[in-house]
Design a protein around this motif. Structure first.
Motif, PDB file in Angstrom:
ATOM      1  N   ASP A  48       0.918  -1.201   0.233  1.00 60.22           N
ATOM      2  CA  ASP A  48      -0.041  -0.032  -0.124  1.00 60.22           C
ATOM      3  C   ASP A  48       0.967   1.318   0.023  1.00 60.22           C
ATOM      4  OD1 ASP A  48      -2.378  -1.509   0.040  1.00 60.22           O
ATOM      5  OD2 ASP A  48      -2.033  -1.799   2.173  1.00 60.22           O
ATOM      6  N   ALA A  49       1.962   1.214  -0.557  1.00 59.78           N
ATOM      7  CA  ALA A  49       2.741   2.241  -0.965  1.00 59.78           C
ATOM      8  C   ALA A  49       2.274   3.658  -0.997  1.00 59.78           C
ATOM      9  CB  ALA A  49       3.874   2.062  -2.042  1.00 59.78           C
ATOM     10  N   SER A  50       1.327   3.898  -1.987  1.00 58.91           N
ATOM     11  CA  SER A  50       0.728   5.286  -2.074  1.00 58.91           C
ATOM     12  C   SER A  50       0.114   5.711  -1.199  1.00 58.91           C
ATOM     13  CB  SER A  50      -0.173   5.013  -3.459  1.00 58.91           C
ATOM     14  OG  SER A  50      -1.304   4.260  -3.077  1.00 58.91           O
ATOM     15  N   ASP A  51      -0.224   4.941   0.207  1.00 62.72           N
ATOM     16  CA  ASP A  51      -0.919   5.509   1.052  1.00 62.72           C
ATOM     17  C   ASP A  51       0.253   5.981   2.217  1.00 62.72           C
ATOM     18  OD1 ASP A  51      -3.289   4.854   0.449  1.00 62.72           O
ATOM     19  OD2 ASP A  51      -3.441   2.942   1.310  1.00 62.72           O
ATOM     20  N   GLN A  52       1.464   5.521   2.040  1.00 61.65           N
ATOM     21  CA  GLN A  52       2.495   5.710   2.780  1.00 61.65           C
ATOM     22  C   GLN A  52       3.789   6.567   2.255  1.00 61.65           C
ATOM     23  OE1 GLN A  52       3.521   2.352   5.478  1.00 61.65           O
ATOM     24  NE2 GLN A  52       2.274   1.112   4.080  1.00 61.65           N
ATOM     25  N   VAL A  53       3.779   6.752   1.092  1.00 59.31           N
ATOM     26  CA  VAL A  53       5.035   7.226   0.600  1.00 59.31           C
ATOM     27  C   VAL A  53       4.381   8.404  -0.536  1.00 59.31           C
ATOM     28  CG1 VAL A  53       7.003   6.898  -1.112  1.00 59.31           C
ATOM     29  CG2 VAL A  53       6.478   5.363   0.702  1.00 59.31           C
ATOM     30  N   LYS A  54       4.898   9.490  -0.547  1.00 57.75           N
ATOM     31  CA  LYS A  54       4.761  10.454  -1.366  1.00 57.75           C
ATOM     32  C   LYS A  54       5.206  10.400  -2.956  1.00 57.75           C
ATOM     33  CE  LYS A  54       4.885  15.603  -2.253  1.00 57.75           C
ATOM     34  NZ  LYS A  54       5.113  16.845  -2.020  1.00 57.75           N
ATOM     35  N   GLN A  55       4.601  10.239  -3.765  1.00 59.77           N
ATOM     36  CA  GLN A  55       4.868   9.820  -5.098  1.00 59.77           C
ATOM     37  C   GLN A  55       5.855   8.492  -5.230  1.00 59.77           C
ATOM     38  OE1 GLN A  55       6.813  13.619  -6.412  1.00 59.77           O
ATOM     39  NE2 GLN A  55       4.827  14.048  -7.448  1.00 59.77           N
ATOM     40  N   SER A  58       8.401   7.800  -8.123  1.00 57.07           N
ATOM     41  CA  SER A  58       9.344   8.796  -8.366  1.00 57.07           C
ATOM     42  C   SER A  58      10.316   8.410  -7.363  1.00 57.07           C
ATOM     43  CB  SER A  58       8.688  10.207  -8.275  1.00 57.07           C
ATOM     44  OG  SER A  58      10.115  11.094  -8.399  1.00 57.07           O
ATOM     45  N   VAL A  59      11.678   8.371  -7.546  1.00 54.34           N
ATOM     46  CA  VAL A  59      12.641   8.421  -6.680  1.00 54.34           C
ATOM     47  C   VAL A  59      13.938   9.439  -6.867  1.00 54.34           C
ATOM     48  CG1 VAL A  59      14.593   6.845  -6.003  1.00 54.34           C
ATOM     49  CG2 VAL A  59      12.340   5.934  -6.555  1.00 54.34           C
ATOM     50  N   GLU A  60      14.334   9.725  -5.784  1.00 53.51           N
ATOM     51  CA  GLU A  60      15.052  10.823  -5.702  1.00 53.51           C
ATOM     52  C   GLU A  60      16.451  10.208  -4.965  1.00 53.51           C
ATOM     53  OE1 GLU A  60      16.588  15.155  -3.627  1.00 53.51           O
ATOM     54  OE2 GLU A  60      14.578  14.752  -4.089  1.00 53.51           O
ATOM     55  N   PHE A  61      17.651  10.323  -5.512  1.00 52.13           N
ATOM     56  CA  PHE A  61      18.885   9.574  -5.281  1.00 52.13           C
ATOM     57  C   PHE A  61      20.049  10.550  -5.110  1.00 52.13           C
ATOM     58  CE2 PHE A  61      22.817   7.397  -6.139  1.00 52.13           C
ATOM     59  CZ  PHE A  61      22.717   6.567  -5.268  1.00 52.13           C
ATOM     60  N   ALA A  62      20.682  10.668  -3.914  1.00 50.14           N
ATOM     61  CA  ALA A  62      21.740  11.588  -3.609  1.00 50.14           C
ATOM     62  C   ALA A  62      22.923  10.982  -2.793  1.00 50.14           C
ATOM     63  CB  ALA A  62      21.194  12.901  -2.883  1.00 50.14           C
TER      64      ALA A  62
END
Length: 67
Positions: A48-55, A58-62
């Motif tokens: 249920d990722a869309s309930d727990q993670v914004k977008q 999409s992944v930001e990597f740094a």
């Protein structure tokens, strides 16, 4: 490391290393930790990722800058 979002099942998987999963543990409802036979963490699955993670698609990597 690989990050996969499956829109159809709304599951976000973070694969940390290659290896066969020998054991899984549900750390809390919807958060599954997968381990190899040496008890090293192989992957993390978030249901249920869309309930727990914004977008979740999409992944930001740094990388932290070294001194």
């Amino acid at each position: 490391m690989k990050v996969i979002y499956d829109r159809e099942t709304d599951t976000l998987s973070i694969i940390l290393r290659d290896g066969k999963v020998a054991e899984s543990d549900e750390a809390r409802p919807g958060l599954i930790l997968d381990y190899d036979k040496s008890r090293r963490l192989v992957s993390i699955e978030l249901l249920d990722a869309s309930d727990q993670v914004k977008q979740p698609q999409s992944v930001e990597f740094a990388l932290a800058a070294g001194e």
